[in-house]
Design an enzyme around this catalytic site. Structure first.
Site, PDB file in Angstrom:
ATOM      1  N   ASP A  96       0.827  -1.292   0.121  1.00 48.99           N
ATOM      2  CA  ASP A  96      -0.107   0.140  -0.005  1.00 48.99           C
ATOM      3  C   ASP A  96       0.840   1.295   0.108  1.00 48.99           C
ATOM      4  OD1 ASP A  96      -2.230  -1.450   0.113  1.00 48.99           O
ATOM      5  OD2 ASP A  96      -1.957  -1.818   2.214  1.00 48.99           O
ATOM      6  N   LYS A 153       1.991   2.071  -5.213  1.00 47.26           N
ATOM      7  CA  LYS A 153       2.458   1.716  -6.415  1.00 47.26           C
ATOM      8  C   LYS A 153       1.564   1.911  -7.515  1.00 47.26           C
ATOM      9  CE  LYS A 153       2.982  -2.558  -4.495  1.00 47.26           C
ATOM     10  NZ  LYS A 153       2.597  -2.125  -3.044  1.00 47.26           N
ATOM     11  N   LYS A 200      -0.271   3.883  -8.831  1.00 50.51           N
ATOM     12  CA  LYS A 200      -0.258   5.342  -9.391  1.00 50.51           C
ATOM     13  C   LYS A 200       1.066   5.308 -10.007  1.00 50.51           C
ATOM     14  CE  LYS A 200       0.485  10.048  -8.781  1.00 50.51           C
ATOM     15  NZ  LYS A 200       0.273  11.432  -7.802  1.00 50.51           N
ATOM     16  N   ASN A 230      -5.092 -10.623  -3.727  1.00 48.00           N
ATOM     17  CA  ASN A 230      -4.784 -10.051  -2.330  1.00 48.00           C
ATOM     18  C   ASN A 230      -4.661  -8.580  -2.785  1.00 48.00           C
ATOM     19  OD1 ASN A 230      -2.351 -10.966  -3.510  1.00 48.00           O
ATOM     20  ND2 ASN A 230      -1.436 -11.757  -1.605  1.00 48.00           N
ATOM     21  N   ALA A 231      -3.617  -8.124  -3.626  1.00 46.22           N
ATOM     22  CA  ALA A 231      -3.382  -7.010  -3.831  1.00 46.22           C
ATOM     23  C   ALA A 231      -4.630  -6.061  -4.332  1.00 46.22           C
ATOM     24  CB  ALA A 231      -2.224  -6.835  -4.903  1.00 46.22           C
ATOM     25  N   GLY A 232      -4.314  -4.644  -4.187  1.00 44.93           N
ATOM     26  CA  GLY A 232      -5.396  -3.644  -4.786  1.00 44.93           C
ATOM     27  C   GLY A 232      -4.597  -2.679  -5.167  1.00 44.93           C
ATOM     28  N   HIS A 233      -4.528  -2.224  -6.372  1.00 39.74           N
ATOM     29  CA  HIS A 233      -3.851  -1.261  -6.999  1.00 39.74           C
ATOM     30  C   HIS A 233      -4.751  -0.074  -7.364  1.00 39.74           C
ATOM     31  CE1 HIS A 233       0.062  -3.676  -7.552  1.00 39.74           C
ATOM     32  NE2 HIS A 233      -0.162  -3.559  -6.172  1.00 39.74           N
ATOM     33  N   ARG A 283       3.708 -29.521  -5.011  1.00 38.96           N
ATOM     34  CA  ARG A 283       3.726 -30.201  -6.463  1.00 38.96           C
ATOM     35  C   ARG A 283       2.415 -30.973  -6.739  1.00 38.96           C
ATOM     36  NH1 ARG A 283       9.157 -32.884  -5.117  1.00 38.96           N
ATOM     37  NH2 ARG A 283       8.095 -32.956  -3.559  1.00 38.96           N
ATOM     38  N   GLN A 343       2.162  -6.083  -3.097  1.00 37.08           N
ATOM     39  CA  GLN A 343       2.430  -6.264  -1.618  1.00 37.08           C
ATOM     40  C   GLN A 343       3.629  -5.331  -1.405  1.00 37.08           C
ATOM     41  OE1 GLN A 343       1.569  -9.412  -2.687  1.00 37.08           O
ATOM     42  NE2 GLN A 343      -0.464  -8.715  -2.404  1.00 37.08           N
ATOM     43  N   THR A 355      -8.744  -3.860  -0.996  1.00 36.99           N
ATOM     44  CA  THR A 355      -8.963  -5.131  -1.134  1.00 36.99           C
ATOM     45  C   THR A 355      -9.880  -5.533  -0.193  1.00 36.99           C
ATOM     46  OG1 THR A 355      -7.133  -5.958  -2.581  1.00 36.99           O
ATOM     47  CG2 THR A 355      -8.470  -7.631  -1.554  1.00 36.99           C
ATOM     48  N   GLY A 358      -0.692  13.329  -4.185  1.00 36.31           N
ATOM     49  CA  GLY A 358      -2.039  13.250  -4.116  1.00 36.31           C
ATOM     50  C   GLY A 358      -2.504  12.183  -5.128  1.00 36.31           C
TER      51      GLY A 358
HETATM   52  P1  IMP Z   1      -2.308 -12.807   2.344  1.00 34.92           P
HETATM   53  O1  IMP Z   1      -1.623 -12.291   1.005  1.00 34.92           O
HETATM   54  O2  IMP Z   1      -3.635 -12.782   1.920  1.00 34.92           O
HETATM   55  O3  IMP Z   1      -1.922 -14.321   2.600  1.00 34.92           O
HETATM   56  O4  IMP Z   1      -2.143 -12.181   3.463  1.00 34.92           O
HETATM   57  C1  IMP Z   1      -0.913 -12.213   4.300  1.00 34.92           C
HETATM   58  C2  IMP Z   1      -0.490 -10.594   4.980  1.00 34.92           C
HETATM   59  O5  IMP Z   1      -0.232  -9.820   3.787  1.00 34.92           O
HETATM   60  C3  IMP Z   1      -1.696 -10.012   5.602  1.00 34.92           C
HETATM   61  O6  IMP Z   1      -1.031  -9.431   6.425  1.00 34.92           O
HETATM   62  C4  IMP Z   1      -2.093  -9.029   4.564  1.00 34.92           C
HETATM   63  O7  IMP Z   1      -2.892  -8.143   5.167  1.00 34.92           O
HETATM   64  C5  IMP Z   1      -0.935  -8.872   3.925  1.00 34.92           C
HETATM   65  N1  IMP Z   1      -1.329  -8.219   2.530  1.00 34.92           N
HETATM   66  C6  IMP Z   1      -1.603  -9.203   1.165  1.00 34.92           C
HETATM   67  N2  IMP Z   1      -1.736  -8.458   0.136  1.00 34.92           N
HETATM   68  C7  IMP Z   1      -1.701  -7.071   0.708  1.00 34.92           C
HETATM   69  C8  IMP Z   1      -1.673  -5.584  -0.139  1.00 34.92           C
HETATM   70  O8  IMP Z   1      -1.877  -5.840  -1.410  1.00 34.92           O
HETATM   71  N3  IMP Z   1      -1.464  -4.627   0.593  1.00 34.92           N
HETATM   72  C9  IMP Z   1      -1.049  -4.707   1.987  1.00 34.92           C
HETATM   73  N4  IMP Z   1      -1.039  -5.695   2.720  1.00 34.92           N
HETATM   74  C10 IMP Z   1      -1.294  -7.144   2.086  1.00 34.92           C
HETATM   75 MG    MG Z   2      -2.833  -1.849  -1.941  1.00 32.04          MG
END
Ligand code: IMP
Ligand code: MG
Length: 446
Positions: free
Chosen positions: A13, A16, A18, A38-41, A142, A222, A298, A413
């Site tokens: 967070d 990245k 932007k 899991n990412a949120g851009h 595997r 991440q 996310t 910003g």
């Molecule tokens: P996972 O990736 O869902 O297995 O989560 C493992 C750890 O990484 C947790 O603490 C999540 O909050 C953190 N995490 C995973 N993806 C992100 C991200 O894009 N931004 C910030 N923290 C993340």
């Molecule tokens: Mg993010």
């Protein structure tokens, strides 16, 4: 043209999305090498906000090839949902390719992850519960399914049955209903139809493109402190988010990664559990969270907030070979009279000489702070006039000196226009003229 990795130096967070969006015009290909949805851009273009989880942010630019590498774990429904959102924005999905060897996230992965997190109770990792960790477990064991397996129905059905029967034993142990292998197969066979045109041999494709002189931006998800090997284990994600992941996650030789740009927030945030030495216990943490809108893109969770941790970022810079930084969100600090910056740790009364490799030590360190005077003026406005407050320049210089890297970009910003370039330092990372044009909107996305 150089191939550059853009990755986070903290716990994710850092902003990245932007930065990748700004630099994209200088590259032909944008490639994700690890992580999953899991990412949120978040990218904002002329007031319209787009959150991407899986597809590289470069897709918002016409004609760029976007690639999802073998190091990524791919949820077919999440991918298809994202394609639909992009279609609404008028974006052609033909430019999005998925590695044949990218592992698939299956329905049992997120179900099992939720059960395990619940069992851990106080010791839970605080994952996004998207099935990321369990999918990487199956990869290492595997037995995982890969995108390429979707192309052969007979093989797919057998592999799904084997996996579901095994996972059912575990689900039942957690008191969960078992899954029907046939239903899972039918669901995935349906996805296969839509995914097929996107699945290719990414490593070979990238090497051919490199030979033709094309350039690649490697997009990290991440952050370094969440790297499976080098982060704050076990409170990490399950992939190699640091620069080393680029080669294994895409099938690229090390010599093809020419530079690494570190994206660094001017303070620190973390989502989920785990040690966080500079976390702010008082209302100043609330102020950062509100002003910085620190809620997960996310999961919507409130991010924990803290002061800039130069020990952690210096560690990340060394680990990744970072000499250039993109510094984000210093404007969030506009209101403070004094801004503490962590310059070192003490453990059991003794100063530590390096970043501790053990999370249990990191949990107990006492951060040592240096207080810098705040600038108490709007950096967003200063950015427009081009006249920086001296105190902000001092803050930035102190950060740079402590982590031994120089800022080539400062973002004040969410809009593209709210960015300051240091063109001399940007060279070797991206073409300063192209980035400048992008800021003015001349090369605006779509
Ligand atoms: P996972 O990736 O869902 O297995 O989560 C493992 C750890 O990484 C947790 O603490 C999540 O909050 C953190 N995490 C995973 N993806 C992100 C991200 O894009 N931004 C910030 N923290 C993340
Ligand atoms: Mg993010």
């Amino acid at each position: 043209m150089a191939n550059v990795a853009v990755l986070g130096t903290q716990w994710g967070d850092e902003g990245k999305g932007k930065i990748v969006d700004l630099l994209t015009p200088s590259f032909d290909i944008i490639a994700r090498y690890q992580g999953g949805h899991n990412a949120g851009h978040t990218v904002t273009i002329r007031g319209r906000k787009i959150v991407l989880h899986l597809i590289p942010s470069g897709i918002l630019h016409r004609g760029k090839l976007c690639v999802i590498g073998n190091g990524v774990v791919l949820s077919p429904p999440a991918f298809l949902e994202e394609l639909d959102v992009l279609r609404e924005f008028g974006i052609n999905p033909a430019n999005i390719l998925i590695s044949h060897n990218a592992h698939l996230i299956m329905p049992y992965h997120s179900l099992l992850e939720k059960c395990r997190e619940e069992c851990l109770a106080e010791r839970k990792i605080g994952t996004t519960c998207r099935g990321i960790g369990p999918a990487y477990e199956d990869k290492a064991a595997r037995r995982g399914l890969r995108a390429g397996d979707l192309l052969d129905q007979g093989w797919l059905e057998d592999k799904i049955r084997e996996n579901v029967l095994e996972k059912n034993m575990e689900l039942v142990r957690f008191g969960q209903p078992s899954l029907d292998p046939r239903a899972v197969f039918e669901e995935y066979a349906g996805y296969a139809q839509r995914l097929k045109p996107h699945i290719v041999d990414v490593s070979t494709l990238l090497q051919q493109r490199l030979r033709r002189g094309q350039s690649i931006l490697f997009e990290g998800a991440q952050g370094t402190m969440l790297d499976l090997d080098h982060g704050t284990y076990p409170f990490v994600t399950s992939s190699s988010s640091a620069a080393g992941g680029v080669c294994t996650g895409l099938g690229i030789p090390p010599g093809q990664v020419h530079a690494v740009l570190g994206v660094t927030k001017a303070y620190t945030t973390r989502v989920g559990s785990g040690p966080f030495p500079t976390e702010i216990p008082d209302e100043r943490g609330e102020i950062l969270s509100k002003r910085g809108n620190e809620f997960g893109a996310t999961t919507g969770r409130r991010r924990r907030c803290g002061w800039f941790d130069a020990v952690a970022v210096a560690y990340a810079c060394r680990l990744n070979g970072i000499t250039r930084l993109a510094v984000t969100k210093p404007d969030v600090l506009d209101v403070f009279d004094k801004i503490p910056v962590c310059t070192g740790y003490r453990y059991k009364g003794t100063p530590l000489r390096s970043f501790p490799v053990d999370s249990r030590v990191l949990e107990k360190v006492e951060p040592r702070y240096r207080e810098l005077p705040g600038w108490k003026t709007s950096l967003a406005e200063a950015a427009e006039s081009g006249r920086w407050p001296q105190r902000f320049k001092d803050y930035l210089r102190t950060l740079e000196d402590m982590v031994e890297a120089r800022a080539c970009l400062v973002s004040t910003g969410v809009e593209r226009s709210q960015t300051i370039l240091l063109p001399r330092l940007l060279r070797g990372i991206a073409d300063p003229d192209q980035v400048r044009a992008q800021l003015r909107g001349r090369l605006a996305g779509r």
